[in-house]
Design a protein around this motif. Structure first.
Motif, PDB file in Angstrom:
ATOM      1  N   GLY A  66       0.829  -1.197   0.000  1.00  0.00           N
ATOM      2  CA  GLY A  66       0.000   0.000   0.000  1.00  0.00           C
ATOM      3  C   GLY A  66       0.863   1.246   0.000  1.00  0.00           C
ATOM      4  O   GLY A  66       1.849   1.336   0.734  1.00  0.00           O
ATOM      5  N   PHE A  67       0.527   2.180  -0.865  1.00  0.00           N
ATOM      6  CA  PHE A  67       1.298   3.401  -1.062  1.00  0.00           C
ATOM      7  C   PHE A  67       0.342   4.574  -0.902  1.00  0.00           C
ATOM      8  O   PHE A  67      -0.665   4.652  -1.599  1.00  0.00           O
ATOM      9  CB  PHE A  67       1.893   3.394  -2.483  1.00  0.00           C
ATOM     10  CG  PHE A  67       2.770   4.563  -2.788  1.00  0.00           C
ATOM     11  CD1 PHE A  67       4.140   4.488  -2.609  1.00  0.00           C
ATOM     12  CD2 PHE A  67       2.232   5.751  -3.265  1.00  0.00           C
ATOM     13  CE1 PHE A  67       4.959   5.562  -2.898  1.00  0.00           C
ATOM     14  CE2 PHE A  67       3.038   6.834  -3.557  1.00  0.00           C
ATOM     15  CZ  PHE A  67       4.402   6.733  -3.373  1.00  0.00           C
ATOM     16  N   GLY A  68       0.607   5.465   0.041  1.00  0.00           N
ATOM     17  CA  GLY A  68      -0.300   6.565   0.315  1.00  0.00           C
ATOM     18  C   GLY A  68       0.340   7.926   0.136  1.00  0.00           C
ATOM     19  O   GLY A  68       1.495   8.123   0.503  1.00  0.00           O
ATOM     20  N   LEU A  69      -0.391   8.838  -0.422  1.00  0.00           N
ATOM     21  CA  LEU A  69       0.025  10.229  -0.544  1.00  0.00           C
ATOM     22  C   LEU A  69      -0.356  10.934   0.750  1.00  0.00           C
ATOM     23  O   LEU A  69      -1.522  10.975   1.125  1.00  0.00           O
ATOM     24  CB  LEU A  69      -0.667  10.884  -1.742  1.00  0.00           C
ATOM     25  CG  LEU A  69      -0.497  12.379  -1.914  1.00  0.00           C
ATOM     26  CD1 LEU A  69       0.962  12.744  -2.124  1.00  0.00           C
ATOM     27  CD2 LEU A  69      -1.334  12.867  -3.082  1.00  0.00           C
ATOM     28  N   GLU A  70       0.631  11.466   1.462  1.00  0.00           N
ATOM     29  CA  GLU A  70       0.384  12.130   2.735  1.00  0.00           C
ATOM     30  C   GLU A  70       0.358  13.648   2.581  1.00  0.00           C
ATOM     31  O   GLU A  70      -0.553  14.298   3.056  1.00  0.00           O
ATOM     32  CB  GLU A  70       1.445  11.713   3.761  1.00  0.00           C
ATOM     33  CG  GLU A  70       1.503  10.222   4.033  1.00  0.00           C
ATOM     34  CD  GLU A  70       0.228   9.662   4.617  1.00  0.00           C
ATOM     35  OE1 GLU A  70      -0.495  10.401   5.323  1.00  0.00           O
ATOM     36  OE2 GLU A  70      -0.062   8.475   4.360  1.00  0.00           O
ATOM     37  N   GLU A  71       1.371  14.206   1.935  1.00  0.00           N
ATOM     38  CA  GLU A  71       1.459  15.658   1.721  1.00  0.00           C
ATOM     39  C   GLU A  71       2.148  15.912   0.398  1.00  0.00           C
ATOM     40  O   GLU A  71       3.065  15.187   0.018  1.00  0.00           O
ATOM     41  CB  GLU A  71       2.297  16.328   2.815  1.00  0.00           C
ATOM     42  CG  GLU A  71       1.699  16.311   4.184  1.00  0.00           C
ATOM     43  CD  GLU A  71       2.587  17.038   5.190  1.00  0.00           C
ATOM     44  OE1 GLU A  71       3.263  18.014   4.815  1.00  0.00           O
ATOM     45  OE2 GLU A  71       2.609  16.611   6.344  1.00  0.00           O
ATOM     46  N   ILE A  72       1.720  16.966  -0.278  1.00  0.00           N
ATOM     47  CA  ILE A  72       2.385  17.400  -1.498  1.00  0.00           C
ATOM     48  C   ILE A  72       2.264  18.919  -1.551  1.00  0.00           C
ATOM     49  O   ILE A  72       1.195  19.465  -1.287  1.00  0.00           O
ATOM     50  CB  ILE A  72       1.781  16.727  -2.756  1.00  0.00           C
ATOM     51  CG1 ILE A  72       2.565  17.104  -4.015  1.00  0.00           C
ATOM     52  CG2 ILE A  72       0.304  17.004  -2.881  1.00  0.00           C
ATOM     53  CD1 ILE A  72       2.159  16.323  -5.252  1.00  0.00           C
ATOM     54  N   HIS A  73       3.384  19.590  -1.849  1.00  0.00           N
ATOM     55  CA  HIS A  73       3.306  21.042  -1.956  1.00  0.00           C
ATOM     56  C   HIS A  73       4.461  21.568  -2.810  1.00  0.00           C
ATOM     57  O   HIS A  73       5.557  20.991  -2.820  1.00  0.00           O
ATOM     58  CB  HIS A  73       3.264  21.724  -0.587  1.00  0.00           C
ATOM     59  CG  HIS A  73       4.358  21.315   0.332  1.00  0.00           C
ATOM     60  ND1 HIS A  73       5.581  21.913   0.353  1.00  0.00           N
ATOM     61  CD2 HIS A  73       4.401  20.344   1.281  1.00  0.00           C
ATOM     62  CE1 HIS A  73       6.342  21.345   1.276  1.00  0.00           C
ATOM     63  NE2 HIS A  73       5.667  20.387   1.836  1.00  0.00           N
ATOM     64  N   PRO A  74       4.186  22.655  -3.516  1.00  0.00           N
ATOM     65  CA  PRO A  74       5.251  23.269  -4.316  1.00  0.00           C
ATOM     66  C   PRO A  74       6.257  23.962  -3.416  1.00  0.00           C
ATOM     67  O   PRO A  74       5.919  24.438  -2.330  1.00  0.00           O
ATOM     68  CB  PRO A  74       4.503  24.281  -5.191  1.00  0.00           C
ATOM     69  CG  PRO A  74       3.256  24.593  -4.441  1.00  0.00           C
ATOM     70  CD  PRO A  74       2.921  23.369  -3.639  1.00  0.00           C
ATOM     71  N   VAL A  75       7.494  23.972  -3.844  1.00  0.00           N
ATOM     72  CA  VAL A  75       8.575  24.684  -3.179  1.00  0.00           C
ATOM     73  C   VAL A  75       9.347  25.414  -4.264  1.00  0.00           C
ATOM     74  O   VAL A  75       9.169  25.128  -5.455  1.00  0.00           O
ATOM     75  CB  VAL A  75       9.508  23.715  -2.395  1.00  0.00           C
ATOM     76  CG1 VAL A  75       8.759  23.065  -1.237  1.00  0.00           C
ATOM     77  CG2 VAL A  75      10.103  22.669  -3.299  1.00  0.00           C
ATOM     78  N   PRO A  76      10.177  26.381  -3.900  1.00  0.00           N
ATOM     79  CA  PRO A  76      10.968  27.035  -4.941  1.00  0.00           C
ATOM     80  C   PRO A  76      11.756  25.989  -5.746  1.00  0.00           C
ATOM     81  O   PRO A  76      12.401  25.114  -5.167  1.00  0.00           O
ATOM     82  CB  PRO A  76      11.905  27.955  -4.151  1.00  0.00           C
ATOM     83  CG  PRO A  76      11.173  28.224  -2.871  1.00  0.00           C
ATOM     84  CD  PRO A  76      10.436  26.943  -2.574  1.00  0.00           C
ATOM     85  N   HIS A  77      11.598  26.015  -7.029  1.00  0.00           N
ATOM     86  CA  HIS A  77      12.326  25.143  -7.960  1.00  0.00           C
ATOM     87  C   HIS A  77      11.885  23.689  -7.924  1.00  0.00           C
ATOM     88  O   HIS A  77      12.642  22.817  -8.339  1.00  0.00           O
ATOM     89  CB  HIS A  77      13.834  25.228  -7.739  1.00  0.00           C
ATOM     90  CG  HIS A  77      14.353  26.620  -7.702  1.00  0.00           C
ATOM     91  ND1 HIS A  77      14.324  27.450  -8.802  1.00  0.00           N
ATOM     92  CD2 HIS A  77      14.877  27.336  -6.693  1.00  0.00           C
ATOM     93  CE1 HIS A  77      14.815  28.620  -8.470  1.00  0.00           C
ATOM     94  NE2 HIS A  77      15.165  28.580  -7.188  1.00  0.00           N
TER      95      HIS A  77
END
Length: 121
Positions: A66-77
């Motif tokens: 099982g593979f879960g997405l916990e957090e995703i966010h843009p950062v510089p570059h």
């Protein structure tokens, strides 16, 4: 930096990991991409053949555990992602991109809250 959807590319990466689709995953990387993994010591992988050798055994673990997405966010570059394996083991990955809209580099490490458990990345 070109105007491709960096977040969308990382979501495609997550989808490839969930499906265990090695060909799809490798196609997201630039030909000269590199991956640095600090999960079990520091290791670097360069180019498609080394990335394939790195990802092939891990993808079967991801898709079965099982593979879960916990957090995703843009950062510089780029984009930072935190994902989980088997609902518990959390890994942090940072992605940087080529101007052609491919992953140029990935750096992964155990997320702080689970650093004592090791890493499956």
């Amino acid at each position: 930096m070109s105007d491709f959807d960096q977040m969308g590319l990382v979501v495609d990466w997550v989808d490839a990991c969930r499906r265990g689709d090695l060909a799809m995953l490798l196609d997201l990387y630039a030909d000269n991409a590199e991956l640095e993994c600090s999960c079990n010591g520091r290791h670097r992988y360069h180019g498609r053949s080394e990335l394939e050798a790195y990802w092939q055994p891990r993808l079967s673990t991801f898709s079965s555990a099982g593979f879960g997405l916990e957090e995703i966010h843009p950062v510089p570059h780029g984009v930072d992602l935190e994902y989980s394996v088997a609902g518990a083991l959390r890994i942090r990955a940072s992605f940087r991109f080529s101007s052609e809209g491919k992953i140029r580099s990935t750096i992964c490490e155990p997320a702080l809250q689970n650093a004592h458990e090791g890493c499956a990345c």
